[in-house]
Design a protein around this motif. Structure first.
Motif, PDB file in Angstrom:
ATOM      1  N   ALA A  16       0.754  -1.242   0.123  1.00 21.49           N
ATOM      2  CA  ALA A  16       0.113  -0.008  -0.125  1.00 21.49           C
ATOM      3  C   ALA A  16       0.946   1.241   0.037  1.00 21.49           C
ATOM      4  CB  ALA A  16      -0.906  -0.044   0.911  1.00 21.49           C
ATOM      5  N   ASN A  36      -8.235   7.410  -5.189  1.00 25.79           N
ATOM      6  CA  ASN A  36      -8.548   6.255  -4.427  1.00 25.79           C
ATOM      7  C   ASN A  36      -7.387   5.181  -4.425  1.00 25.79           C
ATOM      8  OD1 ASN A  36     -11.199   7.233  -3.642  1.00 25.79           O
ATOM      9  ND2 ASN A  36     -12.310   6.347  -5.345  1.00 25.79           N
ATOM     10  N   GLY A  37      -7.160   4.849  -3.179  1.00 29.05           N
ATOM     11  CA  GLY A  37      -6.284   3.443  -3.244  1.00 29.05           C
ATOM     12  C   GLY A  37      -4.842   4.000  -2.971  1.00 29.05           C
ATOM     13  N   ALA A  38      -4.772   5.303  -3.224  1.00 28.90           N
ATOM     14  CA  ALA A  38      -3.068   5.789  -3.265  1.00 28.90           C
ATOM     15  C   ALA A  38      -2.450   5.639  -2.060  1.00 28.90           C
ATOM     16  CB  ALA A  38      -3.112   7.350  -3.368  1.00 28.90           C
ATOM     17  N   GLY A  39      -3.080   5.225  -1.097  1.00 28.34           N
ATOM     18  CA  GLY A  39      -2.307   4.923   0.471  1.00 28.34           C
ATOM     19  C   GLY A  39      -2.401   6.237   1.410  1.00 28.34           C
ATOM     20  N   THR A  41      -4.844   6.967   3.671  1.00 31.06           N
ATOM     21  CA  THR A  41      -5.352   6.678   4.880  1.00 31.06           C
ATOM     22  C   THR A  41      -4.154   5.690   5.458  1.00 31.06           C
ATOM     23  OG1 THR A  41      -7.618   6.693   4.201  1.00 31.06           O
ATOM     24  CG2 THR A  41      -7.065   5.074   6.070  1.00 31.06           C
ATOM     25  N   THR A  42      -3.726   4.636   4.757  1.00 32.46           N
ATOM     26  CA  THR A  42      -2.599   3.868   5.205  1.00 32.46           C
ATOM     27  C   THR A  42      -1.531   4.644   5.858  1.00 32.46           C
ATOM     28  OG1 THR A  42      -3.097   2.178   3.490  1.00 32.46           O
ATOM     29  CG2 THR A  42      -0.817   2.034   4.666  1.00 32.46           C
TER      30      THR A  42
HETATM   31  P1  ATP Z   1      -9.076   6.208  -0.386  1.00 28.38           P
HETATM   32  O1  ATP Z   1      -9.208   7.526  -1.022  1.00 28.38           O
HETATM   33  O2  ATP Z   1     -10.229   5.252  -1.365  1.00 28.38           O
HETATM   34  O3  ATP Z   1      -9.747   6.000   1.143  1.00 28.38           O
HETATM   35  P2  ATP Z   1      -6.467   5.817   0.471  1.00 28.38           P
HETATM   36  O4  ATP Z   1      -5.276   6.829  -0.691  1.00 28.38           O
HETATM   37  O5  ATP Z   1      -6.832   6.259   1.557  1.00 28.38           O
HETATM   38  O6  ATP Z   1      -7.776   5.595  -0.568  1.00 28.38           O
HETATM   39  P3  ATP Z   1      -5.557   3.209   1.254  1.00 28.38           P
HETATM   40  O7  ATP Z   1      -6.946   3.253   1.984  1.00 28.38           O
HETATM   41  O8  ATP Z   1      -4.738   3.685   2.294  1.00 28.38           O
HETATM   42  O9  ATP Z   1      -5.747   4.364   0.346  1.00 28.38           O
HETATM   43  O10 ATP Z   1      -5.246   2.011   0.641  1.00 28.38           O
HETATM   44  C1  ATP Z   1      -4.140   1.889  -0.167  1.00 28.38           C
HETATM   45  C2  ATP Z   1      -4.187   0.435  -0.811  1.00 28.38           C
HETATM   46  O11 ATP Z   1      -3.975  -0.527   0.391  1.00 28.38           O
HETATM   47  C3  ATP Z   1      -5.451   0.100  -1.457  1.00 28.38           C
HETATM   48  O12 ATP Z   1      -5.027  -0.601  -2.635  1.00 28.38           O
HETATM   49  C4  ATP Z   1      -6.246  -0.803  -0.665  1.00 28.38           C
HETATM   50  O13 ATP Z   1      -7.176  -1.510  -1.448  1.00 28.38           O
HETATM   51  C5  ATP Z   1      -5.342  -1.480   0.066  1.00 28.38           C
HETATM   52  N1  ATP Z   1      -5.711  -2.050   1.587  1.00 28.38           N
HETATM   53  C6  ATP Z   1      -6.134  -0.734   2.391  1.00 28.38           C
HETATM   54  N2  ATP Z   1      -6.541  -1.210   3.597  1.00 28.38           N
HETATM   55  C7  ATP Z   1      -6.517  -2.888   3.383  1.00 28.38           C
HETATM   56  C8  ATP Z   1      -6.556  -3.833   4.143  1.00 28.38           C
HETATM   57  N3  ATP Z   1      -7.043  -3.746   5.552  1.00 28.38           N
HETATM   58  N4  ATP Z   1      -6.355  -5.164   3.776  1.00 28.38           N
HETATM   59  C9  ATP Z   1      -5.708  -5.311   2.334  1.00 28.38           C
HETATM   60  N5  ATP Z   1      -5.581  -4.242   1.619  1.00 28.38           N
HETATM   61  C10 ATP Z   1      -5.847  -2.949   2.144  1.00 28.38           C
END
Ligand code: ATP
Length: 233
Positions: A16, A36-39, A41-42
């Protein structure tokens, strides 16, 4: 104040975050945007300690990755998670008290609660109501209030406008501006409303595929550069 270097997070087989980094100086509002999915939240979870991460994260010189989430909160880091995650079966007041259980929050409880109730009078009116029965916007206010109750030095807000009406989102943005005007707090903001986030911030980072594609002041992050970063063209 906060330095994130070469951070990597894996969920099972998928990566991620792949070496993302950022720097936040005291008193700044730094925005993190990206598709979306950029990372995004992570990245916040790695900083507050709710996912394990490799790399280096320091907060005022302390090595955060070596610390438990609770100890990071005591250092002054408050994370308002995506989707708010208030304690639904607890009252508004109990939620705020949970937030206020840090050392700084306990020491300055009265002033912190006065400030929260002045910013969000509806929380004072509904202090005895169960948090799960509040509207989405009120829950967002409570989530921010709960973070403020810990008297943080770094406030991390993950998509505070998510799922809210435009009017309610504006109210939340006004609150963020007020927190900023009052001073004393550094803010790291993830936001989908890119134009709003970048209009208000000191600096912004564009995350894509777990890496920082672009960063700079709002003036440096021109719509054309953003478009390229988002579309990868
Ligand atoms: P969004 O704007 O959609 O919230 P984001 O930029 O916050 O996206 P993250 O939620 O950090 O992105 O997700 C980053 C990557 O990690 C994505 O590919 C997501 O599918 C994956 N991911 C996030 N949480 C988990 C998890 N608990 N288990 C497996 N994969 C995950």
């Amino acid at each position: 104040m906060l330095t994130v270097e070469n951070i990597e997070v894996r969920y099972g087989g998928s990566e991620a975050l792949r070496g993302a980094g950022l720097e936040v100086n005291r008193g700044e509002l730094v925005a993190v945007v990206g598709p979306n999915g950029a990372g995004k939240t992570t990245l916040f979870k790695a900083i507050s300690g709710t996912v394990p991460a490799a790399g280096r994260v320091t907060f005022e010189g302390a090595d955060l990755l070596a610390m438990k989430p609770r100890d990071r909160a005591h250092l002054g880091i408050a994370h308002v998670p995506e989707g708010r995650k208030v304690f639904a079966s607890m009252s508004v007041l109990e939620n705020l008290e949970m937030g206020g259980s840090t050392e700084a929050g306990r020491a300055d409880r009265r002033r912190a609660f006065e400030r929260i109730f002045a910013m969000f009078p509806i929380l004072a009116e509904r202090r005895a109501q169960l948090a799960g029965t509040l509207s989405g916007g009120q829950q967002q206010m409570l989530a921010i209030g709960r973070a403020l109750a810990s008297c943080p030095r770094l406030l991390m807000l993950d998509e505070p406008s998510m799922g809210l009406s435009p009017v309610m989102a504006d109210t939340i943005f006004d609150a963020v501006r007020e927190i900023r005007r009052e001073g004393g707090m550094t803010i790291l903001l993830v936001e989908q409303r890119v134009t709003d986030a970048l209009a208000d911030c000191d600096r912004g980072y564009v995350l894509e595929g777990g890496r920082v594609m672009l960063h700079g002041t709002p003036a440096e992050l021109s719509p054309e550069k953003l478009r390229r970063a988002y579309l990868g063209v």
